[in-house]
Design a protein around this motif. Structure first.
Motif, PDB file in Angstrom:
ATOM      1  N   GLY A  70      84.566 114.946 135.835  1.00 47.65           N
ATOM      2  CA  GLY A  70      85.985 115.274 135.890  1.00 47.65           C
ATOM      3  C   GLY A  70      86.427 116.106 134.697  1.00 47.65           C
ATOM      4  N   ASN A  71      85.903 115.773 133.522  1.00 44.19           N
ATOM      5  CA  ASN A  71      86.215 116.567 132.330  1.00 44.19           C
ATOM      6  C   ASN A  71      85.672 117.985 132.447  1.00 44.19           C
ATOM      7  N   LEU A  72      84.453 118.116 133.002  1.00 41.86           N
ATOM      8  CA  LEU A  72      83.872 119.445 133.200  1.00 41.86           C
ATOM      9  C   LEU A  72      84.742 120.292 134.120  1.00 41.86           C
ATOM     10  N   ALA A  73      85.261 119.664 135.160  1.00 37.40           N
ATOM     11  CA  ALA A  73      86.085 120.401 136.130  1.00 37.40           C
ATOM     12  C   ALA A  73      87.367 120.935 135.492  1.00 37.40           C
ATOM     13  N   THR A  74      87.830 120.287 134.440  1.00 39.61           N
ATOM     14  CA  THR A  74      89.044 120.740 133.756  1.00 39.61           C
ATOM     15  C   THR A  74      88.734 121.621 132.545  1.00 39.61           C
ATOM     16  N   GLY A  75      87.459 121.944 132.352  1.00 43.49           N
ATOM     17  CA  GLY A  75      87.082 122.791 131.222  1.00 43.49           C
ATOM     18  C   GLY A  75      86.797 122.037 129.948  1.00 43.49           C
ATOM     19  N   ASP A  76      86.742 120.718 130.011  1.00 40.98           N
ATOM     20  CA  ASP A  76      86.446 119.903 128.836  1.00 40.98           C
ATOM     21  C   ASP A  76      84.949 119.610 128.825  1.00 40.98           C
ATOM     22  N   PHE A  77      84.196 120.286 127.952  1.00 34.75           N
ATOM     23  CA  PHE A  77      82.751 120.104 127.882  1.00 34.75           C
ATOM     24  C   PHE A  77      82.347 119.116 126.796  1.00 34.75           C
ATOM     25  N   GLY A  78      83.259 118.311 126.346  1.00 33.28           N
ATOM     26  CA  GLY A  78      82.937 117.291 125.366  1.00 33.28           C
ATOM     27  C   GLY A  78      83.102 117.769 123.941  1.00 33.28           C
ATOM     28  N   THR A  79      82.769 116.876 123.015  1.00 33.81           N
ATOM     29  CA  THR A  79      82.929 117.140 121.585  1.00 33.81           C
ATOM     30  C   THR A  79      81.613 116.869 120.871  1.00 33.81           C
ATOM     31  N   SER A  80      81.292 117.710 119.909  1.00 28.03           N
ATOM     32  CA  SER A  80      80.072 117.534 119.133  1.00 28.03           C
ATOM     33  C   SER A  80      80.122 116.238 118.333  1.00 28.03           C
ATOM     34  N   LEU A  81      78.989 115.551 118.258  1.00 28.40           N
ATOM     35  CA  LEU A  81      78.923 114.310 117.492  1.00 28.40           C
ATOM     36  C   LEU A  81      78.995 114.557 115.990  1.00 28.40           C
ATOM     37  N   LEU A  82      78.519 115.706 115.552  1.00 25.22           N
ATOM     38  CA  LEU A  82      78.402 115.980 114.118  1.00 25.22           C
ATOM     39  C   LEU A  82      79.613 116.691 113.544  1.00 25.22           C
ATOM     40  N   SER A  83      80.110 117.675 114.255  1.00 25.85           N
ATOM     41  CA  SER A  83      81.201 118.474 113.708  1.00 25.85           C
ATOM     42  C   SER A  83      82.570 118.083 114.242  1.00 25.85           C
ATOM     43  N   SER A  84      82.590 117.287 115.306  1.00 32.22           N
ATOM     44  CA  SER A  84      83.846 116.881 115.958  1.00 32.22           C
ATOM     45  C   SER A  84      84.608 118.076 116.532  1.00 32.22           C
ATOM     46  N   ARG A  86      85.091 121.027 119.579  1.00 34.25           N
ATOM     47  CA  ARG A  86      84.861 121.096 121.018  1.00 34.25           C
ATOM     48  C   ARG A  86      83.613 121.921 121.308  1.00 34.25           C
ATOM     49  N   ASN A  87      82.779 121.417 122.223  1.00 36.63           N
ATOM     50  CA  ASN A  87      81.549 122.121 122.567  1.00 36.63           C
ATOM     51  C   ASN A  87      81.828 123.489 123.162  1.00 36.63           C
ATOM     52  N   ILE A  88      82.891 123.585 123.939  1.00 41.45           N
ATOM     53  CA  ILE A  88      83.202 124.854 124.600  1.00 41.45           C
ATOM     54  C   ILE A  88      83.527 125.927 123.572  1.00 41.45           C
ATOM     55  N   ASP A  89      84.088 125.533 122.437  1.00 37.72           N
ATOM     56  CA  ASP A  89      84.406 126.515 121.395  1.00 37.72           C
ATOM     57  C   ASP A  89      83.131 127.096 120.787  1.00 37.72           C
ATOM     58  N   ALA A  90      82.155 126.226 120.512  1.00 34.36           N
ATOM     59  CA  ALA A  90      80.889 126.703 119.954  1.00 34.36           C
ATOM     60  C   ALA A  90      80.149 127.585 120.948  1.00 34.36           C
ATOM     61  N   ILE A  91      80.224 127.216 122.228  1.00 42.36           N
ATOM     62  CA  ILE A  91      79.543 127.995 123.267  1.00 42.36           C
ATOM     63  C   ILE A  91      80.213 129.348 123.450  1.00 42.36           C
ATOM     64  N   LEU A  92      81.525 129.362 123.485  1.00 45.18           N
ATOM     65  CA  LEU A  92      82.247 130.624 123.663  1.00 45.18           C
ATOM     66  C   LEU A  92      82.061 131.549 122.461  1.00 45.18           C
ATOM     67  N   ALA A 284      76.403 120.302 127.511  1.00 39.86           N
ATOM     68  CA  ALA A 284      77.291 121.432 127.773  1.00 39.86           C
ATOM     69  C   ALA A 284      76.497 122.725 127.909  1.00 39.86           C
ATOM     70  N   PHE A 285      75.482 122.891 127.071  1.00 39.20           N
ATOM     71  CA  PHE A 285      74.642 124.090 127.128  1.00 39.20           C
ATOM     72  C   PHE A 285      73.945 124.206 128.480  1.00 39.20           C
ATOM     73  N   VAL A 286      73.383 123.119 128.965  1.00 39.06           N
ATOM     74  CA  VAL A 286      72.676 123.140 130.254  1.00 39.06           C
ATOM     75  C   VAL A 286      73.621 123.514 131.390  1.00 39.06           C
ATOM     76  N   VAL A 287      74.816 122.951 131.379  1.00 38.13           N
ATOM     77  CA  VAL A 287      75.778 123.242 132.446  1.00 38.13           C
ATOM     78  C   VAL A 287      76.222 124.706 132.404  1.00 38.13           C
ATOM     79  N   VAL A 288      76.491 125.222 131.213  1.00 39.23           N
ATOM     80  CA  VAL A 288      76.939 126.618 131.089  1.00 39.23           C
ATOM     81  C   VAL A 288      75.852 127.579 131.540  1.00 39.23           C
ATOM     82  N   ILE A 289      74.618 127.343 131.124  1.00 39.54           N
ATOM     83  CA  ILE A 289      73.504 128.202 131.545  1.00 39.54           C
ATOM     84  C   ILE A 289      73.321 128.146 133.051  1.00 39.54           C
ATOM     85  N   THR A 290      73.464 126.967 133.625  1.00 43.39           N
ATOM     86  CA  THR A 290      73.345 126.831 135.084  1.00 43.39           C
ATOM     87  C   THR A 290      74.427 127.621 135.799  1.00 43.39           C
TER      88      THR A 290
END
Length: 314
Positions: A70-84, A86-92, A284-290
């Motif tokens: 559900g989070n993926l469907a809304t564009g929320d790819f989670g948060t990094s454990l180390l840096s806190s 958003r994963n989508i920001d690092a990917i973008l 998040a990386f696997v989903v974006v590449i897919t």
């Protein structure tokens, strides 16, 4: 054509569903307690508990999966454990680097591969055909990372023609952007260019033996018209097919090539996440590449249907 596209979109749904299941299961399939692995060996009990809560491991597994999708469907790819962050920001942030590399590699490999393949097919049995066939065999045999190191040694360290590492955004100038991409794109696209050349040659040779080519030639049509109007389009079907397969492989190869040339692309993000056991970033990386591969495959399918009308009826 619209119905064909809709069918391909529906066919992509099960693939995406399977990938999400596998990506989600990644954190549950690692040996031991995922929260302990993510928190680190020296983490306290409170830190492990906080990590377990952050990963959602304290909830039912079905609830975890539904919430994650559900989070993926809304564009929320989670948060990094180390840096806190958003994963989508690092990917973008890293995505333009990988897309630029893939675009340049695919562009030159398609142009060079088609030209070399068509030329070899039109000159079948001559020294041109034998030379180009030998070069394609050599190109397929060279790993991209090995070729990348050779290119860096020759053209960066010895002749100093191109930068050895790094990336320059397109906003800093086309020349600087291309100079940083030239060597990695050449290393990455060599195998793809060789495969396209082989398929283009085989397609041209096959088409030239067809009856309608003999008829067009017998009618007195100029050689260039026979080649451009009747040969190339019909010979493009195998080229489009192999182009789609090579695109998916090229994206995977980009992860390795980026490390050779020190480029801050998705490969760097993925490798850092793997080394640091940052599971949400890996997922998040696997989903974006897919998603990227599915989009490319859709475009390839549409191109294939354009060159082969029978495919639209399938």
């Amino acid at each position: 054509m619209l119905i064909f596209v809709l069918k391909r979109l529906l066919a992509a749904v099960p693939v995406l569903l399977i990938v999400t299941v596998l990506s989600f299961s990644m954190i549950h399939l690692i040996p031991g307690d995922a929260a302990v692995v993510a928190a680190g060996e020296n983490a306290s009990a409170d830190q492990v508990a906080a990590t377990r809560t952050q990963l959602g491991l304290d909830r039912n597994i079905v609830v975890q999966y539904v919430s994650w999708v559900g989070n993926l469907a809304t564009g929320d790819f989670g948060t990094s454990l180390l840096s806190s962050h958003r994963n989508i920001d690092a990917i973008l942030e890293a995505l333009p680097v990988t897309l630029s590399l893939a675009f340049v590699a695919l562009s030159w490999s398609l142009v060079v591969g088609v030209v070399a393949g068509v030329l070899a097919g039109l000159r079948r049995g001559t020294w041109i055909d034998r030379t180009l066939t030998g070069l394609t065999t050599l190109g397929i045999s060279m790993p991209s990372f090995w070729l990348g190191m050779i290119l860096v040694t020759l053209f960066s360290l010895q002749f100093r023609l191109f930068p050895a590492t790094g990336y320059s955004p397109l906003g800093d100038g086309v020349v600087s952007w291309f100079s940083h991409l030239a060597l990695p794109a050449f290393a990455l696209g060599t195998v793809t260019a060789a495969e396209i050349a082989r398929q283009a040659r085989a397609g041209v040779v096959d088409v030239l033996e067809r009856d309608y080519i003999r008829t067009a030639t017998a009618k007195g049509l100029p050689r260039w018209k026979v080649v451009m109007k009747h040969t190339t389009k019909n010979a493009a079907v195998p080229v489009v097919t192999v182009f789609g397969l090579q695109t998916a492989a090229l994206i995977g190869g980009a992860v390795i090539v980026e490390q050779v040339f020190g480029m801050p692309g998705l490969g760097s993000v993925a490798l850092k996440a793997i080394l640091e056991r940052d599971f949400p970033v890996i997922q998040a990386f696997v989903v974006v590449i897919t998603l990227f591969v599915l989009i490319v495959n859709l475009l390839v399918d549409v191109s294939y249907a354009y060159f082969n009308p029978k495919a639209r009826q399938a």
